[in-house]
Design an enzyme around this catalytic site. Structure first.
Site, short mmCIF file in Angstrom:
data_model
loop_
_atom_site.label_atom_id
_atom_site.label_comp_id
_atom_site.label_asym_id
_atom_site.label_seq_id
_atom_site.Cartn_x
_atom_site.Cartn_y
_atom_site.Cartn_z
N SER A 89 -4.45 70.98 54.62
CA SER A 89 -5.29 70.30 53.62
C SER A 89 -5.47 71.12 52.36
O SER A 89 -6.26 70.74 51.49
CB SER A 89 -6.65 69.95 54.24
N THR A 209 -7.86 72.37 47.19
CA THR A 209 -7.49 71.36 48.20
C THR A 209 -6.20 70.65 47.82
O THR A 209 -5.81 70.63 46.64
CB THR A 209 -8.61 70.29 48.31
N GLY A 243 -15.22 67.03 52.12
CA GLY A 243 -15.36 65.67 52.63
C GLY A 243 -14.92 64.65 51.60
O GLY A 243 -14.15 64.96 50.69
N1 ASP Z 1 -13.09 66.74 49.02
C1 ASP Z 1 -11.67 66.60 49.14
C2 ASP Z 1 -11.21 65.43 48.35
O1 ASP Z 1 -11.89 64.43 48.29
C3 ASP Z 1 -11.15 66.44 50.53
C4 ASP Z 1 -11.89 67.08 51.64
O2 ASP Z 1 -12.67 67.99 51.46
O3 ASP Z 1 -11.67 66.65 52.77
O4 ASP Z 1 -10.12 65.49 47.83
#
Ligand code: ASP
Length: 330
Positions: A89, A209, A243
């Site tokens: 991720s 990310t 998230g």
């Molecule tokens: N916050 C990240 C996004 O929306 C993904 C994640 O943290 O799961 O791209």
């Protein structure tokens, strides 16, 4: 679990916290901002990071414990999962979008509110380092897409293929149904958001990310957006999010957490109140995860999320740790 309204009414801190968050928008008097006392004894240095990013906080601690700066520590720390092909991720090995492209979002911010960000960046293994270059070497805060890639290449970053064989195989399998369904608590190591306090009392943060797996091509989440995925106020504290980015952006989540700490809430309370704000604004909150972590200038830290299963890694003078965040849904 009853309605959302019931949840907010019944939550342990809901009454008082909603009262205090409400005053942010409704009070016409001068804000009763309670600033953190900078002279109080601090637990420093300290580093925390979303999820089970224990190797990343250890790398950051290695910098901090030798007297290094919060900014160097946070960049060093988040580069660990960025460079890890098994972390699906973040960075190299990150899951691609629905068109098979790995597109990265990242930002960094220091105690003086200097910040830099890149979004929809392809082919660069360490987007956080490009974000830092945007911060230090341009008059801008955010660069995206091909412009960000050209800037990175001009700065000497190497162009690489970030789609690993494993990620490619997973994507080809996904194409069989092509159903976009965000996975809650993906593999227990999602986006990395990291916050550092160095021995001179300075704060920094970074968030990086590959975004939601199989997102639409061109989608950018909260992670590179200053105020949403990350916010640092060197007088107060810092916060970062993980998230469902769309839900975090809607409430300017990390900025909200820091402003709640400015009002006097401790990091756990501030994260909880921000999660309650997400829940109040997001009708489908039961289907998503959002988690915040926060660190104030005393070195106090905390975290809170919607669903059980979110934790954060820590390193301080007492050693390393992994803390389960409080959660709204039981
Ligand atoms: N916050 C990240 C996004 O929306 C993904 C994640 O943290 O799961 O791209």
């Amino acid at each position: 679990m009853g309605t959302r309204r019931d949840f907010i009414k019944n939550s342990a801190l809901g009454g008082t916290l909603l009262g205090s968050t409400l005053s942010l928008s409704t009070s016409s008097a001068r804000p009763q901002a309670q600033r953190v006392n900078k002279n109080a004894a601090a637990n420093k240095p300290v580093v925390i990071a979303t999820w089970k990013n224990e190797r990343a906080v250890a790398a950051a601690w290695n910098v901090l414990s030798k007297g290094g700066s919060a900014l160097d520590a946070v960049e060093t720390g988040v580069k660990v999962p960025e460079g890890d092909p098994h972390d699906t991720s973040v960075g190299y090995g990150g899951r691609p979008d629905r068109d098979g492209m790995v597109t990265l979002d990242s930002c960094i911010m220091d105690h003086d509110s200097n910040c830099g960000a890149v979004a929809f960046l392809q082919h660069i293994k360490h987007p956080v380092s490009v974000a830092r270059k945007v911060m230090t070497d341009t008059p801008h805060v955010m660069m995206v897409g091909d412009g960000a890639l050209k800037f990175a290449l001009d700065q000497g970053f190497k162009k690489e293929d970030l789609l690993t064989e494993e990620s490619r195989a997973h994507w080809l399998k996904w194409l069989e149904t092509a159903e976009y369904k965000p996975v809650i608590n993906i593999e227990n190591h999602d986006t990395i958001g990291m916050l550092t306090l160095d021995s001179s009392g300075k704060l920094s943060g970074a968030c990086t990310t590959s975004g939601m797996a199989y997102k639409m091509n061109g989608r950018v989440g909260d992670s590179p957006i200053i105020g949403a995925g990350l916010f640092v106020d060197g007088d107060i504290g810092a916060a970062t999010a993980t998230g469902m980015g769309e839900a975090v952006i809607k409430v300017a989540g990390s900025h909200l957490v820091v402003e709640l700490m400015r009002q006097g809430l401790d990091p756990n309370e501030a994260c909880q109140a921000a999660v309650e704000r997400v829940i109040a604004k997001e009708p489908k909150y039961k289907e998503i995860q959002v988690g915040f972590i926060a660190l104030n200038i005393h070195g106090e830290y905390g975290g809170y999320c919607i669903q059980p299963g979110f934790n954060y890694a820590l390193y301080e003078n007492n050693g390393p740790g992994l803390i389960d965040a409080g959660h709204a849904l039981k």
